[in-house]
Design a protein around this motif. Structure first.
Motif, PDB file in Angstrom:
ATOM      1  N   LYS A  97       0.824  -1.222   0.000  1.00  0.00           N
ATOM      2  CA  LYS A  97       0.000   0.000   0.000  1.00  0.00           C
ATOM      3  C   LYS A  97       0.852   1.264   0.000  1.00  0.00           C
ATOM      4  CE  LYS A  97      -4.132  -1.881   2.080  1.00  0.00           C
ATOM      5  NZ  LYS A  97      -4.991  -1.951   3.262  1.00  0.00           N
ATOM      6  N   ASP A  98       2.059   1.193   0.589  1.00  0.00           N
ATOM      7  CA  ASP A  98       2.927   2.375   0.631  1.00  0.00           C
ATOM      8  C   ASP A  98       3.978   2.354  -0.476  1.00  0.00           C
ATOM      9  OD1 ASP A  98       4.266   0.249   1.789  1.00  0.00           O
ATOM     10  OD2 ASP A  98       5.022   1.383   3.499  1.00  0.00           O
ATOM     11  N   GLY A  99       3.734   1.559  -1.521  1.00  0.00           N
ATOM     12  CA  GLY A  99       4.620   1.554  -2.680  1.00  0.00           C
ATOM     13  C   GLY A  99       5.393   0.262  -2.827  1.00  0.00           C
ATOM     14  N   ARG A 140      10.597  -0.887   6.483  1.00  0.00           N
ATOM     15  CA  ARG A 140       9.264  -0.307   6.637  1.00  0.00           C
ATOM     16  C   ARG A 140       8.500  -1.018   7.749  1.00  0.00           C
ATOM     17  NH1 ARG A 140       6.839  -0.018   0.606  1.00  0.00           N
ATOM     18  NH2 ARG A 140       8.813   0.236  -0.477  1.00  0.00           N
ATOM     19  N   GLN A 143       7.144  -4.729   7.368  1.00  0.00           N
ATOM     20  CA  GLN A 143       7.392  -4.981   5.952  1.00  0.00           C
ATOM     21  C   GLN A 143       7.417  -6.460   5.592  1.00  0.00           C
ATOM     22  OE1 GLN A 143      10.711  -2.903   4.228  1.00  0.00           O
ATOM     23  NE2 GLN A 143      10.770  -4.230   2.447  1.00  0.00           N
TER      24      GLN A 143
END
Length: 179
Positions: A97-99, A140, A143
């Motif tokens: 979702k964050d790339g 992240r 992650q």
């Protein structure tokens, strides 16, 4: 300069002070009595394994800052049996979702015969599980768990085994060693 390798058990918070709300949970202070050191990075409370702590701000930044791209290797027990396509997707990088993530190194491994986890993972007789080794160069939030879920294999157990040249090998859960 002090550098400590700690084998963080499941359920321990990566901080020295207790949380102000919710039920009390163990913190680093319950295991480490070494003044002036701070974690170089974090591990979620439901993850285990290597946590490095230091009193050197520059070293802490070099270990924790994603710009330095220090490889971090995780032993990951996942639900199901990832096929070659799932492993290749992890190697190429997956879109979260964050790339997109950076490419990773991912391979299926034999059961690493680690210490028992308390509490044990949930086991389903009808769904097998598999261990993979996953090396990333980012950090992240959650992650690794998000990456394995993105390829259809939710994480059951997550153990950080190595950061750069430092490993948790030979350190029992809840124990630490000065490096």
């Amino acid at each position: 300069m002090a550098l400590i390798a700690f084998n963080k058990p499941f359920g321990v918070l990566c901080q020295f002070s207790p949380e102000r709300t919710g039920p009390p949970r163990p913190t680093l202070a319950d295991f480490i009595d070494f003044p002036g050191i701070y974690p170089a990075g974090r591990l979620d409370h439901d993850s285990e394994g290597l946590l490095l702590l230091t009193d050197d701000g520059r070293l802490q930044a070099r270990i924790a800052d994603p710009r330095h791209k220090l490889p971090k290797t995780y032993l990951v027990q996942v639900e199901g049996e990832p096929d070659e396509a799932a492993l290749q997707a992890l190697c190429k990088g997956v879109t979260l979702k964050d790339g997109p993530t950076l490419p990773a190194m991912a391979e299926r491994i034999e059961d690493p015969a680690l210490w028992p986890r308390d509490p044990p993972i949930r086991v389903r007789k009808s769904i097998p599980d598999t261990w993979i080794s996953l090396t990333i160069r980012e950090g992240r939030n959650r992650q690794v768990r998000r990456m394995t879920a993105a390829v259809g294999h939710p994480t059951l157990r997550l153990v950080r085994w190595r950061i750069g040249d430092w490993s948790v090998e030979g350190i029992a859960p809840g124990e630490w060693r000065e490096l």
